[in-house]
Scaffold this motif. Structure first.
Motif, PDB file in Angstrom:
ATOM      1  N   LYS A   1      53.953  45.885  30.790  1.00 16.23           N
ATOM      2  CA  LYS A   1      52.922  46.585  30.021  1.00 16.23           C
ATOM      3  C   LYS A   1      53.048  46.282  28.529  1.00 16.23           C
ATOM      4  CE  LYS A   1      52.256  50.438  33.206  1.00 16.23           C
ATOM      5  NZ  LYS A   1      52.436  51.879  33.415  1.00 16.23           N
ATOM      6  N   ILE A   2      54.275  46.277  28.041  1.00 14.00           N
ATOM      7  CA  ILE A   2      54.501  45.973  26.629  1.00 14.00           C
ATOM      8  C   ILE A   2      54.072  44.543  26.321  1.00 14.00           C
ATOM      9  CG2 ILE A   2      56.288  45.615  24.871  1.00 14.00           C
ATOM     10  CD1 ILE A   2      57.769  48.033  26.151  1.00 14.00           C
ATOM     11  N   ARG A   3      54.454  43.620  27.196  1.00 12.87           N
ATOM     12  CA  ARG A   3      54.083  42.216  26.993  1.00 12.87           C
ATOM     13  C   ARG A   3      52.562  42.054  27.023  1.00 12.87           C
ATOM     14  NH1 ARG A   3      57.652  37.930  29.911  1.00 12.87           N
ATOM     15  NH2 ARG A   3      59.000  38.479  28.191  1.00 12.87           N
ATOM     16  N   PHE A   4      51.894  42.715  27.958  1.00 12.00           N
ATOM     17  CA  PHE A   4      50.438  42.663  28.046  1.00 12.00           C
ATOM     18  C   PHE A   4      49.816  43.209  26.752  1.00 12.00           C
ATOM     19  CE2 PHE A   4      46.338  44.645  28.937  1.00 12.00           C
ATOM     20  CZ  PHE A   4      45.642  43.555  29.454  1.00 12.00           C
ATOM     21  N   LEU A   5      50.338  44.321  26.272  1.00 10.88           N
ATOM     22  CA  LEU A   5      49.835  44.923  25.032  1.00 10.88           C
ATOM     23  C   LEU A   5      50.022  43.964  23.856  1.00 10.88           C
ATOM     24  CD1 LEU A   5      48.668  47.363  23.510  1.00 10.88           C
ATOM     25  CD2 LEU A   5      51.015  48.192  23.266  1.00 10.88           C
ATOM     26  N   LEU A   6      51.192  43.333  23.765  1.00  7.00           N
ATOM     27  CA  LEU A   6      51.444  42.393  22.674  1.00  7.00           C
ATOM     28  C   LEU A   6      50.506  41.180  22.747  1.00  7.00           C
ATOM     29  CD1 LEU A   6      55.341  42.501  22.485  1.00  7.00           C
ATOM     30  CD2 LEU A   6      53.725  43.304  20.737  1.00  7.00           C
ATOM     31  N   TRP A   7      50.264  40.674  23.965  1.00 12.51           N
ATOM     32  CA  TRP A   7      49.314  39.566  24.110  1.00 12.51           C
ATOM     33  C   TRP A   7      47.914  40.002  23.684  1.00 12.51           C
ATOM     34  CZ3 TRP A   7      50.037  34.652  24.173  1.00 12.51           C
ATOM     35  CH2 TRP A   7      51.201  34.107  24.710  1.00 12.51           C
ATOM     36  N   ALA A   8      47.542  41.222  24.033  1.00 17.96           N
ATOM     37  CA  ALA A   8      46.222  41.739  23.652  1.00 17.96           C
ATOM     38  C   ALA A   8      46.124  41.869  22.127  1.00 17.96           C
ATOM     39  CB  ALA A   8      45.961  43.086  24.326  1.00 17.96           C
ATOM     40  N   VAL A   9      47.192  42.361  21.493  1.00 20.05           N
ATOM     41  CA  VAL A   9      47.198  42.492  20.032  1.00 20.05           C
ATOM     42  C   VAL A   9      47.140  41.111  19.388  1.00 20.05           C
ATOM     43  CG1 VAL A   9      48.587  43.208  18.038  1.00 20.05           C
ATOM     44  CG2 VAL A   9      48.359  44.735  20.003  1.00 20.05           C
TER      45      VAL A   9
END
Length: 159
Positions: A8-16
């Protein structure tokens, strides 16, 4: 397989990261007048906060102050957006060794700065400037430095 929280954190960072790239591209797609108007509004708000008597100044003095301050606001915005971009790159690459992560983060953000300035060559009333790439690269270095400090603090606190 990555733990669910890490995914989830990695997905959020990719989205940012993607959001930052699109935001920078969008800013660079504005004509010179559009970009100037937007930064001029931000500068005026800042001057009203920093200098409560700003509206009481003669119009000529307000205009000169806006013009001088707007230049620095624009350059600080360049610095800040690339600092954030490099920080996100750095956090995404957290599994890489420190020196490689720092280098790749800085290079990724700096390379995007180059492409951003090339993009501006094709936008009305805009110019690509080597000076802006330099400012962006210094911002990226600041973002990487912040990432290193955050990682060290995290490691110290969480082992």
């Amino acid at each position: 397989m990555l733990p669910n929280k890490l995914r989830k954190i990695r997905f959020l960072l990719w989205a940012v990261l993607l959001g930052m790239l699109l935001l920078i591209f969008g800013f660079s797609s504005q004509t010179g007048d559009e970009s100037g108007d937007m930064s001029g509004k931000v500068t005026e708000i800042l001057l009203r906060v920093i200098r409560p008597d700003f509206e009481k100044l003669p119009q000529k003095e307000q205009a000169e102050m806006l013009k001088q301050t707007n230049h620095y606001v624009r350059k600080c915005a360049h610095f800040a957006e690339y600092a954030l971009l490099a920080l996100v790159f750095y956090l995404l690459l957290r599994t890489y060794p420190l020196k490689l992560r720092a280098l790749l983060s800085w290079l990724g953000a700096s390379a995007y700065a180059v492409t951003d300035e090339i993009h501006q060559l094709y936008v009305g009333e805009r110019m690509g400037r080597a000076k802006d790439v330099l400012i962006d690269s210094f911002g990226a270095a600041a973002g990487v430095t912040l990432g290193i400090l955050i990682a060290k603090r995290w490691k110290k606190k969480h082992g």
